[in-house]
Design an enzyme around this catalytic site. Sequence first.
Site, PDB file in Angstrom:
ATOM      1  N   ASN A   9     -42.961  47.297   5.665  1.00  0.00           N
ATOM      2  CA  ASN A   9     -42.107  47.738   4.563  1.00  0.00           C
ATOM      3  C   ASN A   9     -42.733  47.252   3.260  1.00  0.00           C
ATOM      4  O   ASN A   9     -42.693  46.060   2.965  1.00  0.00           O
ATOM      5  CB  ASN A   9     -40.702  47.137   4.751  1.00  0.00           C
ATOM      6  N   TRP A  10     -43.337  48.178   2.524  1.00  0.00           N
ATOM      7  CA  TRP A  10     -44.027  47.777   1.284  1.00  0.00           C
ATOM      8  C   TRP A  10     -43.047  47.561   0.138  1.00  0.00           C
ATOM      9  O   TRP A  10     -43.435  47.105  -0.932  1.00  0.00           O
ATOM     10  CB  TRP A  10     -45.059  48.845   0.901  1.00  0.00           C
ATOM     11  N   LYS A  11     -41.804  47.955   0.315  1.00  0.00           N
ATOM     12  CA  LYS A  11     -40.782  47.804  -0.742  1.00  0.00           C
ATOM     13  C   LYS A  11     -41.283  48.446  -2.038  1.00  0.00           C
ATOM     14  O   LYS A  11     -41.962  49.452  -1.999  1.00  0.00           O
ATOM     15  CB  LYS A  11     -40.416  46.328  -0.934  1.00  0.00           C
ATOM     16  N   HIS A  92     -31.411  48.409   4.718  1.00  0.00           N
ATOM     17  CA  HIS A  92     -32.100  47.138   4.460  1.00  0.00           C
ATOM     18  C   HIS A  92     -31.178  46.274   3.600  1.00  0.00           C
ATOM     19  O   HIS A  92     -30.457  46.779   2.736  1.00  0.00           O
ATOM     20  CB  HIS A  92     -33.426  47.407   3.735  1.00  0.00           C
ATOM     21  N   GLU A  94     -31.720  44.504   1.149  1.00  0.00           N
ATOM     22  CA  GLU A  94     -31.933  44.645  -0.302  1.00  0.00           C
ATOM     23  C   GLU A  94     -31.217  45.877  -0.837  1.00  0.00           C
ATOM     24  O   GLU A  94     -30.729  45.879  -1.977  1.00  0.00           O
ATOM     25  CB  GLU A  94     -33.437  44.679  -0.607  1.00  0.00           C
ATOM     26  N   GLU A 162     -32.730  41.533  10.903  1.00  0.00           N
ATOM     27  CA  GLU A 162     -33.357  40.848   9.778  1.00  0.00           C
ATOM     28  C   GLU A 162     -32.364  39.866   9.149  1.00  0.00           C
ATOM     29  O   GLU A 162     -31.560  40.265   8.295  1.00  0.00           O
ATOM     30  CB  GLU A 162     -33.794  41.856   8.720  1.00  0.00           C
ATOM     31  N   GLY A 168     -38.575  37.145   3.122  1.00  0.00           N
ATOM     32  CA  GLY A 168     -39.370  36.728   1.965  1.00  0.00           C
ATOM     33  C   GLY A 168     -39.242  35.260   1.620  1.00  0.00           C
ATOM     34  O   GLY A 168     -39.643  34.845   0.536  1.00  0.00           O
ATOM     35  N   SER A 208     -40.061  37.088   7.380  1.00  0.00           N
ATOM     36  CA  SER A 208     -41.169  36.130   7.297  1.00  0.00           C
ATOM     37  C   SER A 208     -42.063  36.127   8.530  1.00  0.00           C
ATOM     38  O   SER A 208     -42.560  35.074   8.943  1.00  0.00           O
ATOM     39  CB  SER A 208     -40.638  34.725   6.999  1.00  0.00           C
ATOM     40  N   GLY A 229     -42.415  42.629   5.828  1.00  0.00           N
ATOM     41  CA  GLY A 229     -42.485  42.917   4.403  1.00  0.00           C
ATOM     42  C   GLY A 229     -43.810  42.445   3.827  1.00  0.00           C
ATOM     43  O   GLY A 229     -44.835  43.116   3.923  1.00  0.00           O
ATOM     44  N   GLY A 230     -43.805  41.239   3.252  1.00  0.00           N
ATOM     45  CA  GLY A 230     -44.961  40.718   2.519  1.00  0.00           C
ATOM     46  C   GLY A 230     -46.276  40.815   3.276  1.00  0.00           C
ATOM     47  O   GLY A 230     -47.304  41.211   2.708  1.00  0.00           O
TER      48      GLY A 230
HETATM   49  C1  PEP Z   1     -38.346  42.866   5.004  1.00  0.00           C
HETATM   50  O1  PEP Z   1     -38.100  42.979   3.825  1.00  0.00           O
HETATM   51  O2  PEP Z   1     -37.994  43.771   5.773  1.00  0.00           O
HETATM   52  C2  PEP Z   1     -39.035  41.674   5.465  1.00  0.00           C
HETATM   53  C3  PEP Z   1     -38.933  41.369   6.716  1.00  0.00           C
HETATM   54  O3  PEP Z   1     -39.740  40.965   4.517  1.00  0.00           O
HETATM   55  P1  PEP Z   1     -40.700  39.683   4.782  1.00  0.00           P
HETATM   56  O4  PEP Z   1     -41.546  40.005   5.978  1.00  0.00           O
HETATM   57  O5  PEP Z   1     -41.506  39.569   3.537  1.00  0.00           O
HETATM   58  O6  PEP Z   1     -39.804  38.523   5.036  1.00  0.00           O
END
Ligand code: PEP
Length: 248
Positions: A9-11, A92, A94, A162, A168, A208, A229-230
Amino acid sequence: MRRKLAAGNWKMNGTGAALAELEALAAAHPAPGVDILICPPATLLHRAAEVAGDAIAVGGQDCHANASGAHTGDLSAGMLRDAGATAVILGHSERREDHDERNDDVRAKARAAMEAGLIAVICVGESLEQREAANTLDIIAGQMSGSIPDQCTGENLVVAYEPIWAIGTGKVPTLEQIGEVHDFIRARLERRFGEGVGRSVRLLYGGSVKPGNAADIFGVPNVDGALVGGASLKADDFSPIIAALESA
Ligand code: PEP
């Protein structure tokens, strides 16, 4: 029986230059042993689909519940599909927070996604406050019954657990905590949709996930992959996560 899935997920990250990372990822995994999905910003979707080739699928990060109409700034599931998407992340945390999305909204979007032929990757997860109050499973149960539509199958639904406090932050639940929630999600899917469908839906862990912790997480029963994500932004980070999933 369930094909594993590494989803990124590049957001709201990445302009055209970021497609070089996707190109590198595609070159590193020409014939992956797991499904790979990258969800870039919608502005990159069309080009990402071309760069990704056959080995990597691309997806959206949200869609509207309607097929078309007067909804300035929104995108329908059919539009995502037209741009090359085969999946869409929905609900999600967010989006639930930033856009006040409720379970009903997520369910309507998921229905639209499935009708357009997309896989709906529906996210559920508790806040730190909810976990500390021992409400995690109740929260997950409510999000699942509210957000997952009736017409789901193992082909059109993926559920991503999640925990909000792990996204994050570098904080990760214990393997026991991940296992408890994934077993719970599996049991609820089986109860609602029957064993056949319930057992065929893929469950992702997200929060994470990094190259250093991926193998341990992928060893937990009922973890069929990750939503990342990251660490999905750079091929050098995402590639070892994919490799860990292939070896799990
Ligand atoms: C996400 O936003 O779906 C996520 C899991 O982010 P991260 O891996 O950066 O915690």
